[in-house]
Scaffold this motif. Sequence first.
Motif, PDB file in Angstrom:
ATOM      1  N   SER A 315      45.924  26.093  64.285  1.00 24.61           N
ATOM      2  CA  SER A 315      44.891  26.793  64.046  1.00 24.61           C
ATOM      3  C   SER A 315      44.715  27.748  63.201  1.00 24.61           C
ATOM      4  O   SER A 315      45.445  28.304  63.024  1.00 24.61           O
ATOM      5  N   VAL A 316      43.492  27.887  62.597  1.00 23.29           N
ATOM      6  CA  VAL A 316      43.195  29.025  61.504  1.00 23.29           C
ATOM      7  C   VAL A 316      43.045  30.240  62.316  1.00 23.29           C
ATOM      8  O   VAL A 316      43.698  31.181  61.921  1.00 23.29           O
ATOM      9  N   SER A 317      42.269  30.088  63.483  1.00 19.87           N
ATOM     10  CA  SER A 317      41.902  31.341  64.215  1.00 19.87           C
ATOM     11  C   SER A 317      43.052  31.725  65.046  1.00 19.87           C
ATOM     12  O   SER A 317      43.164  33.095  65.594  1.00 19.87           O
ATOM     13  N   GLY A 318      44.145  30.946  65.317  1.00 20.52           N
ATOM     14  CA  GLY A 318      45.126  31.192  66.281  1.00 20.52           C
ATOM     15  C   GLY A 318      44.502  30.867  67.591  1.00 20.52           C
ATOM     16  O   GLY A 318      45.272  30.838  68.661  1.00 20.52           O
ATOM     17  N   LYS A 319      43.313  30.266  67.871  1.00 20.87           N
ATOM     18  CA  LYS A 319      42.878  29.949  69.061  1.00 20.87           C
ATOM     19  C   LYS A 319      42.555  28.355  69.102  1.00 20.87           C
ATOM     20  O   LYS A 319      42.552  27.709  67.991  1.00 20.87           O
ATOM     21  N   PHE A 320      42.661  27.742  70.361  1.00 17.97           N
ATOM     22  CA  PHE A 320      42.707  26.176  70.417  1.00 17.97           C
ATOM     23  C   PHE A 320      41.552  25.923  71.410  1.00 17.97           C
ATOM     24  O   PHE A 320      41.288  26.666  72.447  1.00 17.97           O
ATOM     25  N   ASN A 321      40.737  24.983  71.154  1.00 20.09           N
ATOM     26  CA  ASN A 321      39.391  24.661  71.966  1.00 20.09           C
ATOM     27  C   ASN A 321      40.092  23.891  73.152  1.00 20.09           C
ATOM     28  O   ASN A 321      40.433  22.730  73.028  1.00 20.09           O
ATOM     29  N   GLU A 322      39.927  24.536  74.225  1.00 23.61           N
ATOM     30  CA  GLU A 322      40.450  24.313  75.662  1.00 23.61           C
ATOM     31  C   GLU A 322      39.600  22.976  75.947  1.00 23.61           C
ATOM     32  O   GLU A 322      40.279  21.830  76.476  1.00 23.61           O
ATOM     33  N   GLU A 323      38.214  22.700  75.858  1.00 21.16           N
ATOM     34  CA  GLU A 323      37.448  21.582  76.168  1.00 21.16           C
ATOM     35  C   GLU A 323      37.929  20.394  75.246  1.00 21.16           C
ATOM     36  O   GLU A 323      38.025  19.174  75.758  1.00 21.16           O
ATOM     37  N   ARG A 324      38.158  20.705  74.121  1.00 28.81           N
ATOM     38  CA  ARG A 324      38.584  19.508  73.236  1.00 28.81           C
ATOM     39  C   ARG A 324      40.015  19.086  73.765  1.00 28.81           C
ATOM     40  O   ARG A 324      40.364  17.786  73.740  1.00 28.81           O
ATOM     41  N   ARG A 325      40.905  19.992  73.982  1.00 28.46           N
ATOM     42  CA  ARG A 325      42.082  19.690  74.279  1.00 28.46           C
ATOM     43  C   ARG A 325      42.316  19.014  75.623  1.00 28.46           C
ATOM     44  O   ARG A 325      42.824  17.960  75.644  1.00 28.46           O
ATOM     45  N   LEU A 326      41.481  19.322  76.359  1.00 24.75           N
ATOM     46  CA  LEU A 326      41.410  18.620  77.834  1.00 24.75           C
ATOM     47  C   LEU A 326      40.975  16.982  77.290  1.00 24.75           C
ATOM     48  O   LEU A 326      41.477  16.083  78.280  1.00 24.75           O
ATOM     49  N   TYR A 327      39.926  16.981  76.575  1.00 28.41           N
ATOM     50  CA  TYR A 327      39.298  15.697  76.485  1.00 28.41           C
ATOM     51  C   TYR A 327      40.410  14.698  75.571  1.00 28.41           C
ATOM     52  O   TYR A 327      40.780  13.711  76.203  1.00 28.41           O
ATOM     53  N   THR A 328      41.189  15.220  74.771  1.00 27.25           N
ATOM     54  CA  THR A 328      42.232  14.489  73.678  1.00 27.25           C
ATOM     55  C   THR A 328      43.223  14.279  74.822  1.00 27.25           C
ATOM     56  O   THR A 328      43.963  13.017  74.784  1.00 27.25           O
ATOM     57  N   SER A 329      43.951  15.106  75.610  1.00 24.64           N
ATOM     58  CA  SER A 329      45.137  14.802  76.635  1.00 24.64           C
ATOM     59  C   SER A 329      44.738  14.050  77.860  1.00 24.64           C
ATOM     60  O   SER A 329      45.601  13.255  78.342  1.00 24.64           O
ATOM     61  N   ASN A 330      43.647  14.279  78.466  1.00 19.86           N
ATOM     62  CA  ASN A 330      43.224  13.856  79.703  1.00 19.86           C
ATOM     63  C   ASN A 330      42.274  12.354  79.577  1.00 19.86           C
ATOM     64  O   ASN A 330      42.512  11.709  80.856  1.00 19.86           O
ATOM     65  N   VAL A 331      41.687  12.355  78.635  1.00 15.76           N
ATOM     66  CA  VAL A 331      40.680  11.098  78.441  1.00 15.76           C
ATOM     67  C   VAL A 331      41.390  10.282  77.241  1.00 15.76           C
ATOM     68  O   VAL A 331      41.753   9.093  77.598  1.00 15.76           O
ATOM     69  N   LEU A 332      41.181  10.654  76.202  1.00 16.51           N
ATOM     70  CA  LEU A 332      41.558   9.830  75.127  1.00 16.51           C
ATOM     71  C   LEU A 332      42.802   9.287  74.954  1.00 16.51           C
ATOM     72  O   LEU A 332      43.226   7.964  74.766  1.00 16.51           O
ATOM     73  N   PHE A 333      43.761  10.356  75.058  1.00 15.65           N
ATOM     74  CA  PHE A 333      45.370   9.646  75.176  1.00 15.65           C
ATOM     75  C   PHE A 333      45.588   8.724  76.343  1.00 15.65           C
ATOM     76  O   PHE A 333      46.283   7.835  76.252  1.00 15.65           O
ATOM     77  N   LYS A 334      44.910   9.307  77.560  1.00 10.82           N
ATOM     78  CA  LYS A 334      45.271   8.247  78.644  1.00 10.82           C
ATOM     79  C   LYS A 334      44.629   6.832  78.464  1.00 10.82           C
ATOM     80  O   LYS A 334      45.165   6.077  79.024  1.00 10.82           O
ATOM     81  N   GLU A 335      43.597   7.036  77.904  1.00 17.12           N
ATOM     82  CA  GLU A 335      42.650   5.583  77.595  1.00 17.12           C
ATOM     83  C   GLU A 335      43.972   4.846  76.798  1.00 17.12           C
ATOM     84  O   GLU A 335      44.057   3.713  77.075  1.00 17.12           O
ATOM     85  N   ASP A 336      44.259   5.405  75.477  1.00 19.31           N
ATOM     86  CA  ASP A 336      45.291   4.695  74.607  1.00 19.31           C
ATOM     87  C   ASP A 336      46.635   4.261  75.500  1.00 19.31           C
ATOM     88  O   ASP A 336      47.043   3.174  75.084  1.00 19.31           O
ATOM     89  N   ILE A 337      46.910   5.151  76.162  1.00 21.69           N
ATOM     90  CA  ILE A 337      48.520   4.918  76.884  1.00 21.69           C
ATOM     91  C   ILE A 337      48.324   3.489  77.742  1.00 21.69           C
ATOM     92  O   ILE A 337      48.978   2.655  77.663  1.00 21.69           O
ATOM     93  N   SER A 338      47.285   3.251  78.571  1.00 27.03           N
ATOM     94  CA  SER A 338      46.647   2.299  79.220  1.00 27.03           C
ATOM     95  C   SER A 338      46.599   0.972  78.594  1.00 27.03           C
ATOM     96  O   SER A 338      47.078   0.046  78.666  1.00 27.03           O
ATOM     97  N   LEU A 339      45.856   1.029  77.214  1.00 21.91           N
ATOM     98  CA  LEU A 339      45.770  -0.117  76.571  1.00 21.91           C
ATOM     99  C   LEU A 339      47.282  -0.480  75.936  1.00 21.91           C
ATOM    100  O   LEU A 339      47.587  -1.465  76.185  1.00 21.91           O
ATOM    101  N   CYS A 340      48.015   0.486  75.488  1.00 26.42           N
ATOM    102  CA  CYS A 340      49.170   0.081  74.728  1.00 26.42           C
ATOM    103  C   CYS A 340      50.332  -0.367  75.736  1.00 26.42           C
ATOM    104  O   CYS A 340      51.011  -1.300  75.671  1.00 26.42           O
TER     105      CYS A 340
END
Length: 384
Positions: A315-340
Amino acid sequence: MIWEGSKLKPAQKYTKPVSDLPEESFTLPSYMYTDPQVFEAEKEKIFYKTWQYIGHTSFFEKPGDYISEIICDQNIFVILSEDKKLRAFYNVCQHRAHELLPAGVGNVERGIVCPYHAWTYEKSGNLKGAPRADKRSNFSKKDYKLKSVRMEVFLDAVFVNLDPNATPLSELVPDLEIDVRKRVSFFDQLGVSKSRSDYNGLGGTIINAGWKVVVDNYVECYHCEHAHPDFSDMLCMDSYKHDIFGLWARQLCEEVRENNSAYKIEKDAPFKKSIFWFLWPNTTINILPGSEIINFSSIRPYSLEKSTFNGHSLSVSGKFNEERRLYTSNVLFKEDISLCESVQRGLKSFGYDQGPIIADSNLSGRGEHVLHLFHRLIQQTMKN
């Protein structure tokens, strides 16, 4: 394309062609995903001869900083030496083959000490000391240096290649670096002083699917609208583009919705597009809309039918968007794991061998033409 010596299931008496044109081609046959002999050959022909991402240079701030990583069954590490030069070595003691450094990111201030018999190495790889070795006649520390590994800094990230004669990445894909820097205005701000490197939300998750299944899923968005409804609500799929450039490909969407079901994108967000780059055979560079954050990751085999998708976010600012992180780890990534994982199970079925590649002549972002590229590269590499 029958792999000699493989144990085929009844449905695999012959295979359909993985041909030149994606709209006429079929996928790799299923045994290529399930046969142990194929997997062993992939180690030799692919993973021991291609460039593998290790970590961003911002991890290496002071002498002794290191990253240890396993490429199939080869354990290596990259370390910053006292002369501020990065060096890569096989992570194994020259005495009795004990691994030297634990997996992950760390620092060795004074030297690299083997946990077994306390052989100690300098950060340059030279043997510094071996207890009671002076009792052995003609013992010379110069004979027991750590074995070095080919290394290159590309896109401000460290890559290694187990093939000492490999063509440099800067020669293989110079246009990839040009494209990333052109499209990511904040790329050069991801320096040590202004960014914080961190493991992304993928963590150390083991996916119960082989590495090719996971890459297959990553390199096509034919499945996105159906399998990733929030992702497709955030990105305007009508404008989604997927282009091929030899050994790499780029997914690009420059139209996003601020209010969507994935996570909110602020009106004044500094980056309002998504870009996903794929570098043969298993490196990904990812940016989602919102903050100035970029992710480098690798899809690596853990075993024949297991893999990992791990990396680092900066991150440029040193901060990480928690809402985005939760979406990628708890939703998007889990959807892909299930598919694979479902695909990996299905590849063993007597009811399946190959499927048709779905790609239109315009090679739109909703097609599977990059999946075709990946399968062709697998086919060509395994034949050599």
